[in-house]
Design a protein around this motif. Structure first.
Motif, PDB file in Angstrom:
ATOM      1  N   SER A 129      73.112 -36.461  -6.862  1.00 16.15           N
ATOM      2  CA  SER A 129      74.208 -36.819  -5.951  1.00 16.15           C
ATOM      3  C   SER A 129      75.505 -36.105  -6.289  1.00 16.15           C
ATOM      4  N   GLY A 130      75.406 -35.051  -7.060  1.00 15.32           N
ATOM      5  CA  GLY A 130      76.603 -34.290  -7.382  1.00 15.32           C
ATOM      6  C   GLY A 130      77.144 -34.650  -8.750  1.00 15.32           C
ATOM      7  N   ASN A 131      78.175 -33.926  -9.146  1.00 13.09           N
ATOM      8  CA  ASN A 131      78.761 -34.113 -10.474  1.00 13.09           C
ATOM      9  C   ASN A 131      79.425 -35.495 -10.574  1.00 13.09           C
ATOM     10  N   PRO A 132      78.984 -36.325 -11.537  1.00  9.71           N
ATOM     11  CA  PRO A 132      79.509 -37.690 -11.609  1.00  9.71           C
ATOM     12  C   PRO A 132      80.814 -37.834 -12.390  1.00  9.71           C
ATOM     13  N   HIS A 133      81.297 -36.738 -13.016  1.00  9.86           N
ATOM     14  CA  HIS A 133      82.475 -36.844 -13.898  1.00  9.86           C
ATOM     15  C   HIS A 133      83.760 -36.754 -13.072  1.00  9.86           C
ATOM     16  N   VAL A 134      83.904 -37.697 -12.131  1.00 15.11           N
ATOM     17  CA  VAL A 134      84.929 -37.584 -11.084  1.00 15.11           C
ATOM     18  C   VAL A 134      86.348 -37.926 -11.541  1.00 15.11           C
ATOM     19  N   HIS A 135      86.493 -38.548 -12.702  1.00 15.82           N
ATOM     20  CA  HIS A 135      87.806 -39.115 -13.073  1.00 15.82           C
ATOM     21  C   HIS A 135      88.837 -38.081 -13.485  1.00 15.82           C
ATOM     22  N   LEU A 136      88.417 -36.824 -13.702  1.00 19.62           N
ATOM     23  CA  LEU A 136      89.400 -35.855 -14.198  1.00 19.62           C
ATOM     24  C   LEU A 136      90.143 -35.105 -13.095  1.00 19.62           C
ATOM     25  N   ASP A 137      89.936 -35.499 -11.844  1.00 17.34           N
ATOM     26  CA  ASP A 137      90.831 -35.055 -10.769  1.00 17.34           C
ATOM     27  C   ASP A 137      91.781 -36.227 -10.514  1.00 17.34           C
ATOM     28  N   PRO A 138      93.081 -36.056 -10.781  1.00 19.85           N
ATOM     29  CA  PRO A 138      93.988 -37.203 -10.657  1.00 19.85           C
ATOM     30  C   PRO A 138      94.045 -37.769  -9.235  1.00 19.85           C
ATOM     31  N   ARG A 139      93.736 -36.944  -8.232  1.00 19.63           N
ATOM     32  CA  ARG A 139      93.721 -37.460  -6.856  1.00 19.63           C
ATOM     33  C   ARG A 139      92.575 -38.449  -6.672  1.00 19.63           C
ATOM     34  N   ASN A 140      91.472 -38.219  -7.404  1.00 20.08           N
ATOM     35  CA  ASN A 140      90.340 -39.152  -7.328  1.00 20.08           C
ATOM     36  C   ASN A 140      90.713 -40.517  -7.896  1.00 20.08           C
ATOM     37  N   ILE A 141      91.499 -40.529  -8.951  1.00 17.42           N
ATOM     38  CA  ILE A 141      91.908 -41.807  -9.556  1.00 17.42           C
ATOM     39  C   ILE A 141      92.652 -42.649  -8.515  1.00 17.42           C
TER      40      ILE A 141
END
Ligand code: ZN
Length: 297
Positions: A129-141
């Motif tokens: 389902s894609g790269n799960p390490h999403v927290h390191l884009d501050p817009r994602n937070i």
């Protein structure tokens, strides 16, 4: 009855005043839950910054925590596939099962990068389902904070106004920090880095940096001498500014590549608690940017 309650409290020491017990798979989600939930929640992180979130055991102590949780918050997108399904099953807690209001996958709230066209395990430990390490884009937070606030409102409606107010306050503080980070990170644009694992992809996409290679020959597989030799050759043609690694990576391969190429090896916090300065989500981005700027000069 009193005695039973006392025993429960002794075995599962959640603060008695907390309305909601939140079980976060990773430190970043425990930090975010505490930001939004304030003193109406007690957030527990199942892993520390020194633990690889792909490789955790569903230990009895974690199962006990999950048994008492009102909400589970995890990255999802198969990051925790090796331990979370078993943990949820063993918890016997119906509130936190997949699909229930008490189960939140942070990555579902954002657009995922690197969704593979074909799922072939021969390509390594890839996440379908894609790269799960999403927290390191501050817009994602910011987006995940909204999803988390909505979920808190749903499962604890009595405190809805409190959660909404805290979420709005966090949103304002985050937006102003994001402005600062965007300005500070401008010199990172186009700067090439070698990563250890593909866990920096969202930061790279946000900052406009470039991934010049990975120490892992395939995601999830440890660096090999042959792959490192190939990377050394590649660095001659296309030199990177830094070789970066996370607190739970073995730093040996990064140091080896650094010694052979003269490219600095830099440890990044990766998540809350990963370095002294990464005390909370704000510190995580402050420190990540500062460390990378040091290499980009
Ligand atoms: Zn991964």
């Amino acid at each position: 009855m009193k005695r039973a309650l006392f025993l429960l409290a002794a075995f599962f020491p959640w603060p008695a005043f907390a309305a909601l017990n939140i079980f976060a798979c990773e430190p970043e989600w425990a930090a975010l839950a505490q930001e939004i939930g304030g003193d109406k929640v007690a957030a527990f992180a199942a892993t520390t910054a020194r633990q690889d979130p792909h490789r955790i055991e569903a230990r009895p102590s974690l199962i006990a925590r999950a048994r008492n949780a009102d909400l589970v918050v995890c990255s999802g997108s198969e990051l925790e596939i090796g331990w979370l399904p078993l943990l949820l099953q063993q918890s016997g807690n119906a509130r936190i099962q997949r699909g229930s209001p008490g189960y939140l996958e942070a990555s579902q709230a954002v657009a995922r990068l690197e969704i593979p066209k074909v799922v072939d395990r021969a390509l390594g430990d890839i996440h379908p389902s894609g790269n799960p390490h999403v927290h390191l884009d501050p817009r994602n937070i910011a987006r995940i904070a909204e999803a988390l606030a909505a979920r808190l409102v749903q499962i604890d409606a009595a405190n809805a106004a409190y959660y909404r107010e805290r979420a709005a306050d966090f949103g304002r503080r985050w937006a102003s920090a994001l402005e600062k980070w965007t300005r500070l990170a401008a010199p990172l644009k186009g700067v090439a880095v070698v990563v250890y694992h593909k866990d920096l992809s969202y930061f790279i996409a946000w900052s406009g940096m470039r991934e010049a290679g990975a120490l892992e020959p395939k995601p999830g597989l440890p660096p090999t001498p042959a792959h490192l030799a190939e990377l050394i050759e590649r660095m001659k043609r296309d030199p990177a500014k830094a070789v970066v690694f996370s607190p739970f990576n073995n730093p040996e391969a990064a140091r080896f590549l650094s010694e052979r190429t003269g490219i600095p090896a830099i440890g990044l916090p990766y998540t809350v608690g990963g370095t002294d300065k990464a005390k909370d989500l704000f510190g995580l981005f402050d420190d990540t940017i500062e460390r990378l700027l040091g290499a980009a000069k």
